[in-house]
Design a protein around this motif. Structure first.
Motif, PDB file in Angstrom:
ATOM      1  N   VAL A   1      -9.360  41.261  86.587  1.00  0.00           N
ATOM      2  CA  VAL A   1      -8.735  42.413  85.928  1.00  0.00           C
ATOM      3  C   VAL A   1      -9.769  43.199  85.122  1.00  0.00           C
ATOM      4  O   VAL A   1      -9.789  44.430  85.128  1.00  0.00           O
ATOM      5  CB  VAL A   1      -7.573  41.946  85.036  1.00  0.00           C
ATOM      6  CG1 VAL A   1      -7.069  43.102  84.164  1.00  0.00           C
ATOM      7  CG2 VAL A   1      -6.445  41.379  85.877  1.00  0.00           C
ATOM      8  N   SER A   2     -10.650  42.475  84.424  1.00  0.00           N
ATOM      9  CA  SER A   2     -11.686  43.149  83.626  1.00  0.00           C
ATOM     10  C   SER A   2     -12.618  43.971  84.516  1.00  0.00           C
ATOM     11  O   SER A   2     -12.959  45.113  84.198  1.00  0.00           O
ATOM     12  CB  SER A   2     -12.484  42.114  82.840  1.00  0.00           C
ATOM     13  OG  SER A   2     -13.543  42.728  82.129  1.00  0.00           O
ATOM     14  N   ALA A   3     -13.019  43.392  85.650  1.00  0.00           N
ATOM     15  CA  ALA A   3     -13.918  44.109  86.567  1.00  0.00           C
ATOM     16  C   ALA A   3     -13.225  45.345  87.146  1.00  0.00           C
ATOM     17  O   ALA A   3     -13.833  46.419  87.286  1.00  0.00           O
ATOM     18  CB  ALA A   3     -14.379  43.182  87.685  1.00  0.00           C
ATOM     19  N   VAL A   4     -11.938  45.184  87.490  1.00  0.00           N
ATOM     20  CA  VAL A   4     -11.201  46.320  88.052  1.00  0.00           C
ATOM     21  C   VAL A   4     -11.053  47.439  87.025  1.00  0.00           C
ATOM     22  O   VAL A   4     -11.248  48.629  87.328  1.00  0.00           O
ATOM     23  CB  VAL A   4      -9.831  45.850  88.574  1.00  0.00           C
ATOM     24  CG1 VAL A   4      -8.939  47.047  88.887  1.00  0.00           C
ATOM     25  CG2 VAL A   4     -10.009  44.986  89.808  1.00  0.00           C
ATOM     26  N   ARG A   5     -10.687  47.084  85.797  1.00  0.00           N
ATOM     27  CA  ARG A   5     -10.522  48.112  84.764  1.00  0.00           C
ATOM     28  C   ARG A   5     -11.848  48.820  84.457  1.00  0.00           C
ATOM     29  O   ARG A   5     -11.872  50.038  84.208  1.00  0.00           O
ATOM     30  CB  ARG A   5      -9.932  47.484  83.513  1.00  0.00           C
ATOM     31  CG  ARG A   5      -8.442  47.146  83.675  1.00  0.00           C
ATOM     32  CD  ARG A   5      -7.880  46.506  82.445  1.00  0.00           C
ATOM     33  NE  ARG A   5      -6.427  46.343  82.597  1.00  0.00           N
ATOM     34  CZ  ARG A   5      -5.679  45.604  81.778  1.00  0.00           C
ATOM     35  NH1 ARG A   5      -6.255  44.967  80.744  1.00  0.00           N
ATOM     36  NH2 ARG A   5      -4.373  45.487  81.964  1.00  0.00           N
ATOM     37  N   THR A   6     -12.919  48.025  84.454  1.00  0.00           N
ATOM     38  CA  THR A   6     -14.244  48.645  84.248  1.00  0.00           C
ATOM     39  C   THR A   6     -14.537  49.658  85.348  1.00  0.00           C
ATOM     40  O   THR A   6     -15.009  50.770  85.098  1.00  0.00           O
ATOM     41  CB  THR A   6     -15.320  47.570  84.218  1.00  0.00           C
ATOM     42  OG1 THR A   6     -15.064  46.666  83.117  1.00  0.00           O
ATOM     43  CG2 THR A   6     -16.705  48.201  84.041  1.00  0.00           C
ATOM     44  N   ALA A   7     -14.236  49.275  86.617  1.00  0.00           N
ATOM     45  CA  ALA A   7     -14.470  50.195  87.730  1.00  0.00           C
ATOM     46  C   ALA A   7     -13.575  51.419  87.629  1.00  0.00           C
ATOM     47  O   ALA A   7     -14.012  52.547  87.917  1.00  0.00           O
ATOM     48  CB  ALA A   7     -14.233  49.475  89.054  1.00  0.00           C
ATOM     49  N   LEU A   8     -12.318  51.225  87.211  1.00  0.00           N
ATOM     50  CA  LEU A   8     -11.404  52.358  87.086  1.00  0.00           C
ATOM     51  C   LEU A   8     -11.846  53.318  85.983  1.00  0.00           C
ATOM     52  O   LEU A   8     -11.706  54.545  86.114  1.00  0.00           O
ATOM     53  CB  LEU A   8      -9.979  51.876  86.834  1.00  0.00           C
ATOM     54  CG  LEU A   8      -9.269  51.209  88.026  1.00  0.00           C
ATOM     55  CD1 LEU A   8      -7.929  50.645  87.596  1.00  0.00           C
ATOM     56  CD2 LEU A   8      -9.092  52.220  89.159  1.00  0.00           C
ATOM     57  N   ARG A   9     -12.358  52.753  84.869  1.00  0.00           N
ATOM     58  CA  ARG A   9     -12.856  53.620  83.809  1.00  0.00           C
ATOM     59  C   ARG A   9     -14.043  54.464  84.304  1.00  0.00           C
ATOM     60  O   ARG A   9     -14.167  55.655  84.001  1.00  0.00           O
ATOM     61  CB  ARG A   9     -13.270  52.806  82.593  1.00  0.00           C
ATOM     62  CG  ARG A   9     -12.103  52.312  81.745  1.00  0.00           C
ATOM     63  CD  ARG A   9     -12.575  51.839  80.382  1.00  0.00           C
ATOM     64  NE  ARG A   9     -13.490  50.713  80.475  1.00  0.00           N
ATOM     65  CZ  ARG A   9     -13.116  49.435  80.523  1.00  0.00           C
ATOM     66  NH1 ARG A   9     -11.818  49.121  80.479  1.00  0.00           N
ATOM     67  NH2 ARG A   9     -13.999  48.475  80.606  1.00  0.00           N
ATOM     68  N   GLY A  10     -14.910  53.797  85.074  1.00  0.00           N
ATOM     69  CA  GLY A  10     -16.037  54.534  85.640  1.00  0.00           C
ATOM     70  C   GLY A  10     -15.566  55.635  86.601  1.00  0.00           C
ATOM     71  O   GLY A  10     -16.101  56.745  86.620  1.00  0.00           O
ATOM     72  N   ARG A  11     -14.523  55.261  87.410  1.00  0.00           N
ATOM     73  CA  ARG A  11     -13.994  56.263  88.338  1.00  0.00           C
ATOM     74  C   ARG A  11     -13.343  57.425  87.593  1.00  0.00           C
ATOM     75  O   ARG A  11     -13.460  58.588  88.000  1.00  0.00           O
ATOM     76  CB  ARG A  11     -12.973  55.596  89.256  1.00  0.00           C
ATOM     77  CG  ARG A  11     -12.466  56.495  90.385  1.00  0.00           C
ATOM     78  CD  ARG A  11     -13.572  56.903  91.300  1.00  0.00           C
ATOM     79  NE  ARG A  11     -13.087  57.636  92.484  1.00  0.00           N
ATOM     80  CZ  ARG A  11     -13.847  58.303  93.322  1.00  0.00           C
ATOM     81  NH1 ARG A  11     -15.168  58.354  93.097  1.00  0.00           N
ATOM     82  NH2 ARG A  11     -13.343  58.904  94.364  1.00  0.00           N
TER      83      ARG A  11
END
Length: 559
Positions: free
Chosen positions: A124-134
């Motif tokens: 979840v942390s990795a996904v949220r980090t990627a979404l913030r970057g997106r």
């Protein structure tokens, strides 16, 4: 992430075998991240085309597949986009432990490796980090689009402003051109005024001298019998007349002389000048048959002055040509629009007379100064520089204008535009008749002139015509004679006199003797000063006996 729409918040999950896809999707949904499971790589590509926030992919789904299509999609991303991938691997992301990581890093670009088994919190942390970057990428896209819109607006405004500046520059250039024309006209007017002041200062006295010379020559010619003496008197008369023409040219340029305009048939004028032109031009150039327009309108012009204009143009044309050149005079009816040059006339109907030559033509520099007083390209002693100046001055004073068409080595055409007359030409043949005599009438004429020699010559000419003459050297003396001599039948008076001038004296005479005709004899008078005075009331110095007789006779008739 409103910037990318609803689909930009979802995660795509590709795990074709096992339970990884379901588990990952469940974890993400529980964390509030929409997830969509893709069964194959082709399905993943299709969903990427629709839109997504990131992709979660197991490494075995990419290990032995053809990634060309996926790599093409990644390469085709816009400059603001760097789509994130999370690869679930059993051997980590290091090259040492996972040799395939190098290939995936090169192909996917923005890729993170997450080693299995993983804790849900880690995913979840990795996904949220990627979404913030997106999300930041979408924000960057919005800023880029804002910048582009601003650039487009700026370019449009710059283009509009540039167009406005270009229009302003064109208007400024036009105004500068108009100002240059006005300044040119002003300089020309100043030259006219300077020449006019110079001319007015000498014209009166000079013409008085010429009047004395011509009058005495005419009297002596009547009594001369020796052919040699007669020839010398003719030479003196011709020299005096040339001096009078020179003064008239200067006055014409400065527009100071009073013209006597009347309807004139220019075709008839050109025809009547044939012999004069041939004798004046000589045999060095050919005078072609004139090209005269049919149904030519009458022109409103002083007939004597237009003859001088045509003669001046013909002489200039002759001097511009080598032996064997050709000179052509033409006439035409023309209707002109708004003037493009200072020399051109106002819009309207005009009668045009032109003189064309096959000579050397004019350079632009010479063309620009052609009408300046005393400007000439002829050798010293070959010309006064007043010929074209007179043409210009007469045309402008008559309400017309001039135009020059010239080409170096090909010749020059000078066109003179004269106002169209409303009436028909008047036959002036009567003026050429023998001077009328007054021997039987015993009329008394009062001659008033402050110049003793001029007064004596004038009195002598009138006495020969049969008039009884009384003389006065000033306005005051003239009024005394008017009071004492009731028999005075006419007054011939000089216009420019010290103290009481001709105009003042004429008013006093009319107040005392309103029916007595008055003839002004003037060597120079401002045209405005003679406003309201009829042509029959003016005789220009220097005059000959016939002219004085005709003018005085017409004054009696008009009275």
């Amino acid at each position: 992430m409103s910037q990318g729409g609803e689909l930009s918040r979802r995660a795509l999950v590709l795990a074709p075998t096992g339970r990884d896809a379901g588990i990952a999707a469940a974890i993400l949904k529980e964390a509030g991240v929409p997830a969509l499971v893709c069964d194959t790589l082709d399905v993943l590509r299709a969903r990427l085309e629709e839109g997504a926030g990131l992709a979660v992919v197991v490494d075995e789904a990419l290990r032995d597949c053809d990634l060309t299509g996926l790599a093409g999609w990644i390469e085709a991303q816009p400059s603001w986009s760097d789509f994130p991938f999370i690869v679930l691997t059993q051997r980590g992301g290091s090259v040492e432990r996972n040799p395939g990581a190098r290939r995936l890093s090169a192909t996917l670009g923005n890729v993170s490796f997450l080693e299995r088994p993983f804790h849900p919190t880690t995913l979840v942390s990795a996904v949220r980090t990627a979404l913030r970057g997106r999300k930041r990428q979408y924000e960057a896209r919005e800023r880029i689009e804002d910048i582009r819109r601003a650039e487009a607006t700026l370019e449009r405004r710059v283009a509009e402003r540039t167009a406005e500046l270009e229009a302003a520059n064109r208007e400024l250039a036009s105004q500068i051109g108009q100002r240059e024309k006005v300044e040119t006209a002003l300089r020309q007017a100043q030259r006219l005024e300077a020449v006019g002041q110079l001319t007015s200062g000498v014209a009166h006295d000079f013409n008085n001298l010429l009047t004395v010379i011509l009058g005495n020559v005419e009297q002596m010619r009547k009594r001369a019998e020796d052919p040699a003496l007669k020839r010398r008197l003719d030479m003196m008369s011709e020299a005096s007349q040339r001096g009078a023409r020179l003064t008239a040219q200067m006055l014409a340029f400065s527009r100071q002389q009073k013209l006597e305009p009347r309807p004139v048939d220019l075709n008839g004028t050109v025809k009547s000048m044939r012999d004069l032109l041939h004798s004046t031009i000589g045999g060095s150039v050919q005078i072609s048959a004139p090209r005269l327009a049919d149904d030519l309108w009458p022109a409103m012009i002083d007939p004597t002055q237009i003859e001088l204009v045509i003669l001046n143009l013909a002489i200039n044309a002759r001097d511009a040509m080598a032996v064997g050149g050709a000179l052509t005079i033409s006439t035409a009816n023309v209707t002109l629009g708004e003037p493009a040059t200072a020399e051109a006339p106002p819009a309207g109907d005009y009668v045009m007379v032109s003189v064309s030559d096959t000579g050397s033509g004019m350079t632009d520099e010479v063309r620009a100064r052609a009408f300046e007083p005393f400007f000439t390209t002829k050798e010293v002693g070959k010309g006064s520089g007043l010929g074209l100046s007179q043409v210009f001055g007469l045309a402008k004073q008559s309400g017309g204008g001039v135009a020059i068409e010239t080409e170096v080595g090909r010749g020059t055409t000078i066109r003179v535009f004269l106002p169209r007359a409303s009436g028909a030409p008047v036959d002036q043949g009567a003026d050429a008749e023998t001077a009328p005599s007054a021997h039987e009438d015993h009329l008394v004429v009062l001659v008033v002139d402050d110049d003793d020699a001029v007064r004596e010559v004038t009195a002598g000419l009138l006495t020969d015509l049969g008039y009884n003459v009384v003389e006065a050297g000033s306005g005051g003396a003239a009024l005394e004679l008017i009071e004492r001599h009731d028999e005075i039948s006419a007054v011939v008076l000089d216009f420019a006199m010290p103290g009481m001038n001709g105009a003042d004296l004429a008013r006093e005479v009319r107040a005392r003797r309103p029916r007595v005709p008055i003839l002004f004899a003037t060597g120079y008078a401002d045209a405005e000063a003679l406003t309201g005075v009829g042509d029959h009331q003016i005789v220009h110095k220097p005059f000959v006996q016939a002219e004085l007789a005709h003018k005085l006779s017409r004054s009696f008739t008009a009275a």
